[in-house]
Design an enzyme around this catalytic site. Structure first.
Site, PDB file in Angstrom:
ATOM      1  N   LEU A 220       0.861  -1.194   0.000  1.00  0.00           N
ATOM      2  CA  LEU A 220       0.000   0.000   0.000  1.00  0.00           C
ATOM      3  C   LEU A 220       0.883   1.224   0.000  1.00  0.00           C
ATOM      4  O   LEU A 220       1.746   1.341   0.869  1.00  0.00           O
ATOM      5  CB  LEU A 220      -0.809   0.076   1.295  1.00  0.00           C
ATOM      6  N   HIS A 221       0.683   2.129  -0.945  1.00  0.00           N
ATOM      7  CA  HIS A 221       1.424   3.387  -0.851  1.00  0.00           C
ATOM      8  C   HIS A 221       0.746   4.559  -1.541  1.00  0.00           C
ATOM      9  O   HIS A 221       1.227   5.678  -1.471  1.00  0.00           O
ATOM     10  CB  HIS A 221       2.833   3.236  -1.418  1.00  0.00           C
ATOM     11  N   ARG A 222      -0.368   4.320  -2.237  1.00  0.00           N
ATOM     12  CA  ARG A 222      -1.017   5.423  -2.956  1.00  0.00           C
ATOM     13  C   ARG A 222      -1.457   6.496  -1.968  1.00  0.00           C
ATOM     14  O   ARG A 222      -2.079   6.174  -0.930  1.00  0.00           O
ATOM     15  CB  ARG A 222      -2.268   4.933  -3.679  1.00  0.00           C
ATOM     16  N   ARG A 255       6.450   5.866   2.649  1.00  0.00           N
ATOM     17  CA  ARG A 255       5.337   6.823   2.769  1.00  0.00           C
ATOM     18  C   ARG A 255       4.299   6.302   3.763  1.00  0.00           C
ATOM     19  O   ARG A 255       3.799   7.025   4.624  1.00  0.00           O
ATOM     20  CB  ARG A 255       4.700   7.000   1.378  1.00  0.00           C
ATOM     21  N   ASP A 294      -2.198  -1.675  -4.002  1.00  0.00           N
ATOM     22  CA  ASP A 294      -2.669  -0.520  -4.782  1.00  0.00           C
ATOM     23  C   ASP A 294      -1.614  -0.106  -5.801  1.00  0.00           C
ATOM     24  O   ASP A 294      -1.681   0.977  -6.379  1.00  0.00           O
ATOM     25  CB  ASP A 294      -3.066   0.653  -3.871  1.00  0.00           C
TER      26      ASP A 294
END
Ligand code: UD1
Length: 393
Positions: A220-222, A255, A294
């Site tokens: 997950l990083h969006r 992030r 994502d």
């Protein structure tokens, strides 16, 4: 005997094309690895690699250079962190100096990160031809920073190399002239196929004490998923529910780690690890029961690996991974994601087709085309002149 006279034209034709490849962020490195491998095998090209520094931690950058046998960058711009505007502007400032000093004949950019659009903008105004690899992909969601980067990069590029048919349709619909568009396949898959056997030797499963087919992998990083503490908290809570069914391995992007720490969110119950190297992550994906992500690239890699992929987004710029691959868009509603996980765990392994041209030879096709396109001398200012003579909107 006097040496044969070489005309200026002959001289130009014999001189190698100075080609600068720009990479900045993790998903760029596997793409430039395939391209540089193809360019280095040809006398026609004198490639140069510029690393902008957008991703700078050893586990987001250096490990990929080592594992993918990438040459050390010829230039490192050292642009790390900052807001999107700061990051893009700093890359532009530094790369203008690089381009002015080195005067490349051609810029090759990949993907959709801030470094891609920054380099393209500068090259375009200096009259340097731009080739964009992974052109034409569209999520039609301008809330994604990457979508803005894709649109701007494509409109300024001279040669657009596309990985799947939807990209060709999108570029045509945007009025990009046909002669600029080339469907060539997927350079990220070139690298996957090249390193697949080596990845099979990774001991990551043993290191994490997990069994083949006995775990899920999450990435997950969006910004849309991780920058809002409420949304991130919901997603982590949902992952903890998945972890009641099977082990959840979560290589946490910087992030995401920063956002979770700031929001005071804990991840107990999940097997969290730092970002992994390419070979370990490829092995981890290939033996997973399912992947929740994502990421764009992982949707493509699971398609080739035949591993079920649940994409935690409302849209994808890579529709072929749904039409032919193992990908399913499930959004981010926790109940809907949990239902999709239950379905995957109850079902038999998915059937999968390999998309056309995802065969390990996309970079070779790109090199062939660029060799042909650069066979005749093109003054460096042609693009700038051509653009200024095009009708203004
Ligand atoms: C970027 C790309 C995204 C790509 C993703 C893959 C853009 C707009 N986004 O998002 O398309 O899918 O990379 O990872 O270009 N950081 C570190 N160490 C690093 C790199 C980043 O600590 O090596 C930190 C940065 O300082 C920043 C945060 O992580 O605070 C996010 O990095 P950033 O480059 O802004 O974007 P990504 O979210 O990684």
């Amino acid at each position: 005997m006097p040496s044969p006279c070489i005309s200026l034209k002959d001289d130009f034709l014999m001189a190698p094309i100075r080609l600068t490849c720009v990479a900045g962020a993790r998903p760029n490195f596997m793409k430039v690895a395939a391209l540089l491998e193809a360019f280095r095998g040809r006398e026609r090209f004198a490639p140069r690699l510029v690393h902008t520094g957008q991703h700078f931690s050893p586990d987001m950058s250096r490990v990929f250079f080592e594992e993918l046998e990438l040459p050390q960058p010829d230039a490192y711009l050292g642009i790390a962190g900052g807001s999107h505007a700061v990051q893009t502007a700093e890359v532009m400032k530094a790369i203008e100096i690089e381009f002015t000093e080195r005067r490349p004949d051609l810029l090759v950019v990949v993907g959709d990160v801030n470094s891609t659009v920054a380099a393209t903008l500068v090259a375009s105004k200096l009259g340097i031809r731009v080739a964009h690899v992974e052109a034409g992909l569209r999520s039609f969601d301008r809330d994604m920073p990457e979508e803005i980067n894709r649109l701007v990069t494509d409109v300024l590029s001279d040669h657009l190399f596309v990985s799947e048919p939807s990209g060709v349709q999108n570029l045509r619909a945007e009025g990009i002239p046909e002669e600029r568009i080339f469907l060539v396949g997927n350079v990220m898959i070139d690298t996957l196929l090249r390193f697949r056997e080596r990845a099979a030797e990774s001991s990551i499963l043993e290191q994490l004490s997990i069994a083949v087919g006995g775990y899920a992998v999450v990435t997950l990083h969006r910004p849309s998923n991780v920058d809002d503490p409420g949304r991130l908290g919901e997603l982590i809570a949902m992952l903890k529910r998945v972890a009641e069914k099977l082990t959840v391995v979560f290589p946490v992007h910087p992030r995401t780690r920063q956002q979770a720490e700031q929001a005071g969110l804990t991840m107990d119950g999940l097997l969290c690890v730092p970002p992994l190297g390419y070979l370990d992550f490829l092995r981890l994906q290939s033996q997973a029961r399912l992947v929740l992500t994502d990421s764009g690239g992982i949707q493509e890699e699971t398609t080739i690996l035949g591993v079920p992929c649940l994409t935690l987004r409302e849209n994808t710029e890579r529709p072929i991974t749904i039409e032919q691959g193992t990908n399913k868009l499930v959004g981010t509603n926790p109940a809907a994601v949990l239902e999709a996980v239950t379905e995957v765990l109850a079902g038999s392994p998915p059937t999968q087709q390999t998309p056309a041209l995802w065969d390990g030879h996309a970079a070779e096709r790109i090199a062939d085309i660029l060799q042909r396109l650069t066979a005749s001398p093109v003054p460096r200012s042609t693009n700038a002149q051509q653009r200024s003579s095009e009708p203004q909107a």
